[in-house]
Design a protein around this motif. Structure first.
Motif, PDB file in Angstrom:
ATOM      1  N   GLY A  12      43.462  40.394  33.033  1.00 13.93           N
ATOM      2  CA  GLY A  12      43.816  39.646  34.242  1.00 13.93           C
ATOM      3  C   GLY A  12      43.209  40.276  35.483  1.00 13.93           C
ATOM      4  N   MET A  13      43.684  39.837  36.635  1.00 18.26           N
ATOM      5  CA  MET A  13      43.143  40.266  37.920  1.00 18.26           C
ATOM      6  C   MET A  13      43.938  41.438  38.482  1.00 18.26           C
ATOM      7  SD  MET A  13      40.763  39.671  40.159  1.00 18.26           S
ATOM      8  CE  MET A  13      40.201  37.993  39.897  1.00 18.26           C
ATOM      9  N   TRP A  14      43.200  42.449  38.945  1.00 19.68           N
ATOM     10  CA  TRP A  14      43.763  43.640  39.573  1.00 19.68           C
ATOM     11  C   TRP A  14      43.128  43.765  40.957  1.00 19.68           C
ATOM     12  CZ3 TRP A  14      47.446  46.614  37.080  1.00 19.68           C
ATOM     13  CH2 TRP A  14      47.695  46.247  35.764  1.00 19.68           C
ATOM     14  N   VAL A  15      43.942  44.035  41.974  1.00 22.30           N
ATOM     15  CA  VAL A  15      43.445  44.051  43.349  1.00 22.30           C
ATOM     16  C   VAL A  15      43.991  45.260  44.103  1.00 22.30           C
ATOM     17  CG1 VAL A  15      43.195  41.544  43.461  1.00 22.30           C
ATOM     18  CG2 VAL A  15      45.329  42.585  44.188  1.00 22.30           C
ATOM     19  N   THR A  16      43.213  45.720  45.091  1.00 15.66           N
ATOM     20  CA  THR A  16      43.719  46.749  45.986  1.00 15.66           C
ATOM     21  C   THR A  16      44.726  46.091  46.939  1.00 15.66           C
ATOM     22  OG1 THR A  16      41.825  46.400  47.461  1.00 15.66           O
ATOM     23  CG2 THR A  16      41.667  48.228  45.864  1.00 15.66           C
ATOM     24  N   ALA A  17      45.572  46.889  47.561  1.00 13.89           N
ATOM     25  CA  ALA A  17      46.625  46.357  48.432  1.00 13.89           C
ATOM     26  C   ALA A  17      46.039  45.480  49.542  1.00 13.89           C
ATOM     27  CB  ALA A  17      47.460  47.485  49.020  1.00 13.89           C
ATOM     28  N   ASP A  18      44.866  45.854  50.054  1.00 12.71           N
ATOM     29  CA  ASP A  18      44.250  45.075  51.129  1.00 12.71           C
ATOM     30  C   ASP A  18      43.413  43.907  50.615  1.00 12.71           C
ATOM     31  OD1 ASP A  18      41.983  46.348  50.118  1.00 12.71           O
ATOM     32  OD2 ASP A  18      41.540  47.442  51.965  1.00 12.71           O
ATOM     33  N   GLY A  19      43.297  43.780  49.299  1.00 15.13           N
ATOM     34  CA  GLY A  19      42.549  42.679  48.701  1.00 15.13           C
ATOM     35  C   GLY A  19      41.042  42.820  48.771  1.00 15.13           C
ATOM     36  N   HIS A  20      40.551  43.940  49.286  1.00 14.53           N
ATOM     37  CA  HIS A  20      39.103  44.126  49.446  1.00 14.53           C
ATOM     38  C   HIS A  20      38.385  44.232  48.098  1.00 14.53           C
ATOM     39  CE1 HIS A  20      35.357  45.240  51.351  1.00 14.53           C
ATOM     40  NE2 HIS A  20      35.267  46.252  50.518  1.00 14.53           N
ATOM     41  N   ILE A  21      39.003  44.920  47.135  1.00 14.54           N
ATOM     42  CA  ILE A  21      38.398  45.059  45.810  1.00 14.54           C
ATOM     43  C   ILE A  21      39.237  44.273  44.823  1.00 14.54           C
ATOM     44  CG2 ILE A  21      37.607  46.636  44.005  1.00 14.54           C
ATOM     45  CD1 ILE A  21      37.533  48.839  46.133  1.00 14.54           C
ATOM     46  N   ARG A  22      38.582  43.408  44.075  1.00 10.09           N
ATOM     47  CA  ARG A  22      39.246  42.570  43.089  1.00 10.09           C
ATOM     48  C   ARG A  22      38.520  42.745  41.768  1.00 10.09           C
ATOM     49  NH1 ARG A  22      37.810  40.531  47.351  1.00 10.09           N
ATOM     50  NH2 ARG A  22      36.210  39.132  46.562  1.00 10.09           N
ATOM     51  N   GLN A  23      39.237  43.200  40.784  1.00 14.36           N
ATOM     52  CA  GLN A  23      38.636  43.483  39.478  1.00 14.36           C
ATOM     53  C   GLN A  23      39.335  42.639  38.415  1.00 14.36           C
ATOM     54  OE1 GLN A  23      39.227  47.146  36.842  1.00 14.36           O
ATOM     55  NE2 GLN A  23      37.497  47.649  38.148  1.00 14.36           N
ATOM     56  N   GLU A  24      38.551  41.792  37.761  1.00 16.23           N
ATOM     57  CA  GLU A  24      39.115  40.968  36.702  1.00 16.23           C
ATOM     58  C   GLU A  24      38.727  41.539  35.352  1.00 16.23           C
ATOM     59  OE1 GLU A  24      39.688  36.357  35.335  1.00 16.23           O
ATOM     60  OE2 GLU A  24      38.100  36.820  36.774  1.00 16.23           O
TER      61      GLU A  24
END
Length: 91
Positions: A12-24
């Motif tokens: 699934g999708m993993w994101v940094t708190a600020d949403g800048h990095i999104r890793q699926e």
């Protein structure tokens, strides 16, 4: 290799708190990481063993990380499972 061979609880999708990095983390053992406006900034394959993840980027570098529930510790960043309570609390 079948999709079931890569089935694990961290797809699934993993994101940094600020949403800048999104890793699926895709079910087929591949990942796709976006940074800011740059979609597919990093792509490659990954393998999860227990709570540990190893990455092999298509450009040749390697990395790893550790899952702690809905938090992924990777590359000096904290990633949160998108939509989880941990993600909401971190924002």
């Amino acid at each position: 290799m079948t999709n079931d061979e890569h089935a694990h609880p961290y797809v699934g999708m993993w994101v940094t708190a600020d949403g800048h990095i999104r890793q699926e983390l895709l079910r087929n053992g591949r990942y796709d990481e976006a940074r800011g406006e740059r979609e597919s900034a990093y792509t490659g394959r990954y393998q999860v063993t227990g709570d540990h993840i190893d990455y092999w980027d298509d450009t040749g570098f390697t990395a790893d990380g550790e899952f702690d529930g809905d938090v992924l510790h990777h590359g000096g960043y904290l990633f949160y499972r998108e939509g989880s309570q941990a993600h909401e609390a971190a924002r």
